[in-house]
Design a protein around this motif. Structure first.
Motif, mmCIF file in Angstrom:
data_model
loop_
_atom_site.group_PDB
_atom_site.id
_atom_site.type_symbol
_atom_site.label_atom_id
_atom_site.label_comp_id
_atom_site.label_asym_id
_atom_site.label_seq_id
_atom_site.Cartn_x
_atom_site.Cartn_y
_atom_site.Cartn_z
ATOM 1 N N LYS A 141 32.857 -32.099 31.705
ATOM 2 C CA LYS A 141 31.863 -33.150 31.885
ATOM 3 C C LYS A 141 30.466 -32.539 31.786
ATOM 4 O O LYS A 141 30.107 -31.662 32.563
ATOM 5 N N ARG A 142 29.694 -33.019 30.820
ATOM 6 C CA ARG A 142 28.312 -32.614 30.625
ATOM 7 C C ARG A 142 27.466 -33.864 30.392
ATOM 8 O O ARG A 142 27.967 -34.862 29.865
ATOM 9 N N LYS A 143 26.191 -33.803 30.776
ATOM 10 C CA LYS A 143 25.337 -34.983 30.713
ATOM 11 C C LYS A 143 25.279 -35.582 29.311
ATOM 12 O O LYS A 143 25.396 -36.798 29.125
ATOM 13 N N ASP A 144 25.100 -34.727 28.291
ATOM 14 C CA ASP A 144 24.996 -35.251 26.928
ATOM 15 C C ASP A 144 26.296 -35.911 26.480
ATOM 16 O O ASP A 144 26.277 -36.910 25.759
ATOM 17 N N ARG A 145 27.411 -35.376 26.942
ATOM 18 C CA ARG A 145 28.692 -35.964 26.550
ATOM 19 C C ARG A 145 28.990 -37.250 27.316
ATOM 20 O O ARG A 145 29.650 -38.148 26.797
ATOM 21 N N GLU A 146 28.520 -37.355 28.533
ATOM 22 C CA GLU A 146 28.697 -38.598 29.279
ATOM 23 C C GLU A 146 27.939 -39.736 28.611
ATOM 24 O O GLU A 146 28.315 -40.906 28.744
ATOM 25 N N GLU A 147 26.874 -39.405 27.906
ATOM 26 C CA GLU A 147 26.129 -40.425 27.164
ATOM 27 C C GLU A 147 26.859 -40.819 25.889
ATOM 28 O O GLU A 147 26.770 -41.958 25.435
ATOM 29 N N ARG A 148 27.615 -39.889 25.317
ATOM 30 C CA ARG A 148 28.315 -40.146 24.052
ATOM 31 C C ARG A 148 29.681 -40.786 24.237
ATOM 32 O O ARG A 148 30.128 -41.576 23.391
ATOM 33 N N TYR A 149 30.373 -40.459 25.358
ATOM 34 C CA TYR A 149 31.755 -40.878 25.529
ATOM 35 C C TYR A 149 31.976 -41.535 26.892
ATOM 36 O O TYR A 149 31.138 -41.437 27.788
ATOM 37 N N LEU A 150 33.143 -42.171 27.035
ATOM 38 C CA LEU A 150 33.552 -42.777 28.301
ATOM 39 C C LEU A 150 34.590 -41.875 28.957
ATOM 40 O O LEU A 150 35.689 -41.695 28.413
ATOM 41 N N TYR A 151 34.261 -41.322 30.103
ATOM 42 C CA TYR A 151 35.151 -40.383 30.791
ATOM 43 C C TYR A 151 36.120 -41.113 31.721
ATOM 44 O O TYR A 151 35.721 -42.021 32.451
ATOM 45 N N VAL A 152 37.385 -40.705 31.679
ATOM 46 C CA VAL A 152 38.335 -41.083 32.728
ATOM 47 C C VAL A 152 37.994 -40.185 33.922
ATOM 48 O O VAL A 152 38.037 -38.963 33.812
ATOM 49 N N GLU A 153 37.642 -40.771 35.042
ATOM 50 C CA GLU A 153 36.992 -40.029 36.125
ATOM 51 C C GLU A 153 37.880 -38.969 36.785
ATOM 52 O O GLU A 153 37.373 -37.983 37.313
#
Length: 247
Positions: A91-103
């Motif tokens: 989990k990285r900030k830039d990737r959280e903006e690009r994708y939807l994470y299963v928490e």
């Protein structure tokens, strides 16, 4: 009567053919080889992630299709919505903006560095300075390393290429998740030549499933998180670790 038939025909035209209530949706998963998480056995997808998603799919009532690609290609397909899910991301900030994470993460990992048995000693982070370090394109390792532009990093498209480059003396070391590296080094027949360096960063990251923001199945994110959380509480994730890692 004629008017009624016309109305029915118009309704069918507008709504399209009815889908069977029992039809399962298909979820596509990018599948870069990354043993023991994602590998092939007799040409078929296998490994921890495959076992995990097969269990999740049964519980949630969908089918899984694995698409074998490189890590770099998988990220491209995820960005474009050509696959629904990509496993194995920190989990990285830039990737959280690009994708939807299963928490709920399905595993925790930490980066290690690998050198030739008679190669440079890496006892601390500062020992990386001046070395040529093999990395994998698009992969994140740990914050300090990822953001450090003073280090000499040489990204490639394949972990096995980094192993070969190290054996040939074209790089001084490479970075990789420890459990994955151990298996790949054995696969390359290099376990007598390549060793893990003493330095390991303190940062340990969760490993996540992520959905493409363009996925037609992104509505599954919340339910998938609930399912993973339940599997964790049931001890099913621990059983998978025991099966694939031995602990």
């Amino acid at each position: 009567m004629k008017r009624t038939l016309v109305l029915i025909a118009l309704l069918v035209f507008l709504t399209g053919p009815a889908r069977p209530a029992s039809a399962e949706r298909l979820v596509t998963v990018a599948f870069p080889l990354f043993a023991p998480y994602r590998t092939l056995e007799n040409g078929r997808p296998a490994g921890l992630v495959v076992a995990l998603l097969d269990d999740v799919a049964k519980r949630m009532g969908f089918k899984v299709k694995f698409v074998e690609v490189s890590f770099h290609r998988a990220m491209y397909m995820l960005d474009n919505g050509d696959v629904d899910i990509m496993p194995g991301l920190f989990k990285r900030k830039d990737r959280e903006e690009r994708y939807l994470y299963v928490e709920t993460p399905y595993r925790y990992e930490r980066t290690s560095f690998f050198v030739l048995r008679d190669g440079p000693r890496i006892d601390s982070y500062d020992d990386l300075r001046g070395l040529t370090i093999g990395t994998l394109e698009e992969v994140k390792y740990f914050d300090r390393f990822d953001n450090d532009d003073t280090l000499t990093k040489k990204p490639v498209l394949s972990d096995m290429l980094n192993i070969r480059k190290l054996l040939e003396g074209r790089i001084d070391c490479f970075a990789m998740a420890g459990e994955v590296a151990k298996q790949k080094i054995v696969m390359a027949g290099a376990e007598k030549s390549i060793v893990q360096a003493a330095f390991r960063p303190a940062q340990k990251d969760g490993v996540y499933l992520v959905f493409s923001r363009r996925s037609p199945n992104k509505d599954l994110v919340e339910k998938l998180n609930e399912t993973l959380s339940a599997m964790e509480k049931e001890g099913e994730l621990s059983r998978l670790y025991q099966r694939y890692f031995g602990y």
